[in-house]
Write an enzyme that holds these catalytic residues in place. Structure first.
Site, PDB file in Angstrom:
ATOM      1  N   HIS A 158      42.156  25.191  25.853  1.00 29.94           N
ATOM      2  CA  HIS A 158      41.237  24.731  24.944  1.00 29.94           C
ATOM      3  C   HIS A 158      40.588  26.103  24.559  1.00 29.94           C
ATOM      4  CE1 HIS A 158      41.336  20.497  26.927  1.00 29.94           C
ATOM      5  NE2 HIS A 158      42.323  20.554  25.930  1.00 29.94           N
TER       6      HIS A 158
ATOM      7  N   MET B  32      46.243  33.414  21.214  1.00 30.00           N
ATOM      8  CA  MET B  32      44.993  33.981  21.087  1.00 30.00           C
ATOM      9  C   MET B  32      45.275  35.159  20.209  1.00 30.00           C
ATOM     10  SD  MET B  32      43.681  34.222  25.139  1.00 30.00           S
ATOM     11  CE  MET B  32      42.329  34.990  24.772  1.00 30.00           C
TER      12      MET B  32
ATOM     13  N   LYS C 286      37.540  31.074  25.552  1.00 28.60           N
ATOM     14  CA  LYS C 286      38.407  30.245  26.136  1.00 28.60           C
ATOM     15  C   LYS C 286      37.695  29.724  27.445  1.00 28.60           C
ATOM     16  CE  LYS C 286      42.935  30.733  24.677  1.00 28.60           C
ATOM     17  NZ  LYS C 286      43.764  29.290  24.569  1.00 28.60           N
TER      18      LYS C 286
ATOM     19  N   HIS D 265      52.110  20.913  16.883  1.00 28.13           N
ATOM     20  CA  HIS D 265      50.515  21.008  16.976  1.00 28.13           C
ATOM     21  C   HIS D 265      49.947  22.684  17.222  1.00 28.13           C
ATOM     22  CE1 HIS D 265      51.438  21.406  21.266  1.00 28.13           C
ATOM     23  NE2 HIS D 265      50.199  21.174  21.958  1.00 28.13           N
TER      24      HIS D 265
ATOM     25  N   GLY E 159      53.306  26.341  20.751  1.00 25.17           N
ATOM     26  CA  GLY E 159      54.232  25.908  22.027  1.00 25.17           C
ATOM     27  C   GLY E 159      54.458  26.922  23.268  1.00 25.17           C
TER      28      GLY E 159
ATOM     29  N   HIS F  38      46.148  15.511  18.386  1.00 28.11           N
ATOM     30  CA  HIS F  38      47.622  15.813  18.541  1.00 28.11           C
ATOM     31  C   HIS F  38      48.171  15.355  19.836  1.00 28.11           C
ATOM     32  CE1 HIS F  38      46.122  19.862  19.651  1.00 28.11           C
ATOM     33  NE2 HIS F  38      46.140  19.482  20.539  1.00 28.11           N
TER      34      HIS F  38
ATOM     35  N   ASP G  20      45.122  14.075  28.481  1.00 25.20           N
ATOM     36  CA  ASP G  20      44.245  14.748  27.781  1.00 25.20           C
ATOM     37  C   ASP G  20      44.147  13.861  26.373  1.00 25.20           C
ATOM     38  OD1 ASP G  20      42.305  16.202  26.338  1.00 25.20           O
ATOM     39  OD2 ASP G  20      43.460  18.249  26.338  1.00 25.20           O
TER      40      ASP G  20
END
Length: 407
Positions: free
Chosen positions: A172, A315, A406, A336, A339, A280, A79
């Site tokens: 994402h 979320m 999402k 970032h 985690g 990131h 990504d």
């Protein structure tokens, strides 16, 4: 300022590991991956682990790896250029409707997201008809991509323009948040989509073949590297740079689409100068400890003195706009996000739809089984993560989610 608020992870043969993980759990598999990287001969000075560190493919997510004359494609990942964008608007919380579902649906209609049809022609996560805004942006990327494909033909077999301005899947997201002054922000997280995935995958395999060709034995095959001066190294660095440009443009196009959707509800919506667009998952050439090195941030944000960055929670948790303190020990980096605390499969087994609904009761978002793996309990405590890196960043704004889309 104290630059030494880190734990040291022991390494028998290799550079030291400095981990900003005080008060934050770190699983044994992630620690072993850090040791694997630290033992590579071209890794420079030390490996830095951020508080959100967790297992990843080859290299840990939440790690910063400086290298001399070599690059590990899997450490950058598939990504490429994944990152965050956020912007502040002029809309106050008092103007938001009590029911935010219509706003969420408008955002979902404006930005393709998710994945269907196995990513084929009817994939809802790609444009069926590419909008003119994306066509215009692609015009500035197409020539360089054609040159990449000429050098590495396998790259041509990827989604490109029809993914430009789309969200993707997994972690994402697009969110509407309120800051401490109850002002609305738009925040989103995505990267280089299908074309970045293709670039990463192709060069990871090329690096593995190079290791086989030169009989290089590694503790993990996914740490296969490309030495500087070789053909594949130069091709990869060009491809990564291009994918990072694609990712940044992708986020900007999505932001434009979300703001246009919000204009249906708030015709006077405007944004101000408080906007951040940061990678990131990427690699760049930087100066550290007196040398020019390649710095790979896999799930980490650059946090030089004064740099603005974004550290999202899960979320249902808070997120943060931060300003870097320029801590040299972290290679001027920070985490970032929160985690992952557990794998997606474990989260799906452990949490019920009711658990998820309770954890996200204050957020207008999907409450179905398709997002259980992203439920807040699957992530580390964002407050503990922020406390562990207090010497890396200062908090500029604290954001709380009210809408989450999402993939």
């Amino acid at each position: 300022m104290d630059h030494r608020n880190f734990n040291t992870i022991s390494v028998e043969n290799g550079v030291p590991i400095k981990a900003w993980t005080k008060g934050v759990p770190v699983d044994a598999a992630a620690e072993q991956q850090l040791r694997n990287v630290a033992g590579l001969p071209f890794v420079f000075h030390h490996v830095a682990a951020m508080p959100d560190v967790h297992w990843g493919m080859g290299a840990t997510i939440g790690s910063v790896i400086a290298t001399r004359k070599a690059i590990i494609p899997a450490a950058v990942g598939v990504d490429i250029g994944c990152g965050m964008m956020a912007t502040r608007t002029n809309i106050s919380a008092a103007r938001l409707p009590d029911d935010l579902r219509s706003i969420r649906l408008a955002i979902e209609a404006a930005v393709p997201h998710g994945r269907t049809d196995n990513g084929g022609a009817n994939d809802r996560g790609a444009w069926s008809e590419v909008p003119q805004a994306a066509v215009k942006v692609w015009a500035g990327l197409a020539q360089d991509f054609a040159q990449l494909c000429e050098r590495t033909p396998a790259l041509a077999r990827s989604r490109s323009i029809d993914h430009l301005g789309t969200l993707g899947t997994g972690n994402h997201f697009i969110e509407l948040c309120l800051d401490e002054a109850d002002i609305l922000w738009v925040m989103l997280h995505s990267g280089s989509r299908g074309v970045g995935n293709r670039i990463g995958t192709v060069f990871i395999e090329l690096a593995k073949k190079e290791m086989e060709r030169f009989f290089v034995h590694l503790p993990d095959a996914n740490l296969a590297y490309l030495p500087q001066g070789t053909e594949h190294f130069a091709d990869y660095m060009r491809a990564v740079s291009w994918a990072q440009k694609f990712a940044r443009a992708n986020r900007q196009l999505m932001m434009d689409g979300v703001l246009a959707a919000l204009a249906q509800f708030f015709p006077d919506i405007e944004t101000d100068e408080m906007a951040v667009n940061c990678h990131h998952n990427y690699v760049d050439t930087e100066e550290h400890f007196g040398e020019t090195v390649l710095v790979t941030r896999k799930g980490a944000v650059r946090a030089r003195a004064g740099d603005l960055g974004i550290i999202p929670g899960s979320m249902g948790a808070r997120s943060f706009i931060v300003r870097g303190k320029g801590n040299p020990e972290s290679f001027c980096s920070c985490s970032h996000g929160a985690g992952r605390l557990m794998s997606r499969n474990q989260a799906t087994r452990q949490f019920s739809l009711e658990d998820h609904a309770v954890a996200t009761a204050h957020v207008e978002c999907r409450k179905d089984g398709g997002v259980i793996d992203e439920t807040p309990g699957a992530y580390k405590d964002i407050n503990a993560v922020m406390n562990a890196q207090a010497d890396l960043v200062e908090i500029v704004h604290t954001l709380r989610q009210v809408v989450c889309v999402k993939g």
